[in-house]
Scaffold this motif. Structure first.
Motif, short mmCIF file in Angstrom:
data_model
loop_
_atom_site.label_atom_id
_atom_site.label_comp_id
_atom_site.label_asym_id
_atom_site.label_seq_id
_atom_site.Cartn_x
_atom_site.Cartn_y
_atom_site.Cartn_z
N ILE A 88 0.84 -1.20 0.00
CA ILE A 88 0.00 0.00 0.00
C ILE A 88 0.87 1.25 0.00
N MET A 89 1.93 1.25 0.81
CA MET A 89 2.82 2.42 0.83
C MET A 89 3.49 2.62 -0.53
N ASN A 90 3.87 1.54 -1.19
CA ASN A 90 4.48 1.66 -2.52
C ASN A 90 3.48 2.20 -3.53
N LEU A 91 2.21 1.79 -3.45
CA LEU A 91 1.19 2.30 -4.36
C LEU A 91 0.91 3.78 -4.11
N VAL A 92 0.91 4.19 -2.85
CA VAL A 92 0.71 5.61 -2.53
C VAL A 92 1.87 6.43 -3.09
N LEU A 93 3.09 5.92 -2.93
CA LEU A 93 4.26 6.61 -3.48
C LEU A 93 4.20 6.69 -5.00
N LEU A 94 3.82 5.59 -5.64
CA LEU A 94 3.72 5.56 -7.09
C LEU A 94 2.64 6.52 -7.59
N GLY A 95 1.50 6.55 -6.91
CA GLY A 95 0.43 7.46 -7.30
C GLY A 95 0.81 8.91 -7.10
N GLY A 96 1.46 9.20 -5.99
CA GLY A 96 1.87 10.58 -5.72
C GLY A 96 2.91 11.09 -6.68
N ALA A 97 3.83 10.22 -7.09
CA ALA A 97 4.86 10.64 -8.05
C ALA A 97 4.34 10.57 -9.47
N GLY A 98 3.37 9.70 -9.73
CA GLY A 98 2.87 9.50 -11.09
C GLY A 98 2.04 10.66 -11.60
N VAL A 99 1.30 11.32 -10.72
CA VAL A 99 0.42 12.42 -11.15
C VAL A 99 1.23 13.56 -11.79
N PRO A 100 2.23 14.11 -11.14
CA PRO A 100 2.97 15.20 -11.80
C PRO A 100 3.77 14.73 -13.02
N VAL A 101 4.27 13.49 -12.98
CA VAL A 101 5.03 13.00 -14.13
C VAL A 101 4.12 12.86 -15.34
N LEU A 102 2.93 12.30 -15.16
CA LEU A 102 2.00 12.16 -16.27
C LEU A 102 1.51 13.53 -16.75
N TRP A 103 1.33 14.45 -15.83
CA TRP A 103 0.89 15.80 -16.19
C TRP A 103 1.93 16.47 -17.10
N LEU A 104 3.20 16.39 -16.70
CA LEU A 104 4.26 16.99 -17.50
C LEU A 104 4.45 16.26 -18.83
N ALA A 105 4.34 14.93 -18.82
CA ALA A 105 4.49 14.17 -20.06
C ALA A 105 3.35 14.50 -21.02
N GLY A 106 2.14 14.68 -20.48
CA GLY A 106 1.01 15.05 -21.33
C GLY A 106 1.21 16.40 -21.98
N GLY A 107 1.71 17.36 -21.23
CA GLY A 107 2.00 18.68 -21.81
C GLY A 107 3.08 18.62 -22.88
N TYR A 108 4.07 17.77 -22.66
CA TYR A 108 5.15 17.63 -23.64
C TYR A 108 4.62 17.00 -24.93
N ILE A 109 3.80 15.97 -24.80
CA ILE A 109 3.24 15.31 -25.98
C ILE A 109 2.27 16.24 -26.70
N TYR A 110 1.48 17.00 -25.93
CA TYR A 110 0.51 17.92 -26.52
C TYR A 110 1.19 18.99 -27.37
N PHE A 111 2.44 19.31 -27.06
CA PHE A 111 3.19 20.28 -27.84
C PHE A 111 3.34 19.84 -29.29
N PHE A 112 3.42 18.55 -29.52
CA PHE A 112 3.64 18.01 -30.86
C PHE A 112 2.35 17.74 -31.62
N VAL A 113 1.20 17.91 -31.00
CA VAL A 113 -0.07 17.71 -31.68
C VAL A 113 -0.33 18.95 -32.54
N PRO A 114 -0.58 18.77 -33.84
CA PRO A 114 -0.80 19.93 -34.70
C PRO A 114 -2.12 20.63 -34.36
#
Length: 102
Positions: free
Chosen positions: A73-99
């Protein structure tokens, strides 16, 4: 009569070699240079009689070790807490390349 005013030639402004950005970069480089320095090698310790090291087991004050379910459970909480900002930034980076428009 209509008077036409002629433009005066614009002055070309030369950049000085000591621009604030250049000074900032040089100061940053000088400040980080100490972190890149390698310490001299330490002397080899003197040879002593070979003896087995004492094994010391370190544990918490109350010897509590969480079970596997809590650790998962602690590992899942850590993964979820770190995953949200990483996915947010990755989404913005990918969105940059969408015409636009598509």
């Amino acid at each position: 009569t209509v008077q036409v005013r002629q433009r005066s030639p614009k002055r070309i402004r030369r950049r000085s070699s000591s621009s604030p950005m250049l000074r900032f970069c040089l100061a940053l480089l000088a400040a980080s240079a100490s972190a890149l320095r390698v310490a001299p090698a330490a002397r080899a310790p003197t040879v002593q009689a070979a003896r087995a090291p004492a094994v010391a087991m370190a544990a918490a004050a109350d010897d509590f070790v969480p079970d596997m379910q809590r650790r998962t459970i602690m590992n899942l909480v850590l993964l979820g807490g770190a995953g949200v900002p990483v996915l947010w930034l990755a989404g913005g980076y990918i969105y940059f390349f969408v015409p636009p428009g598509g």
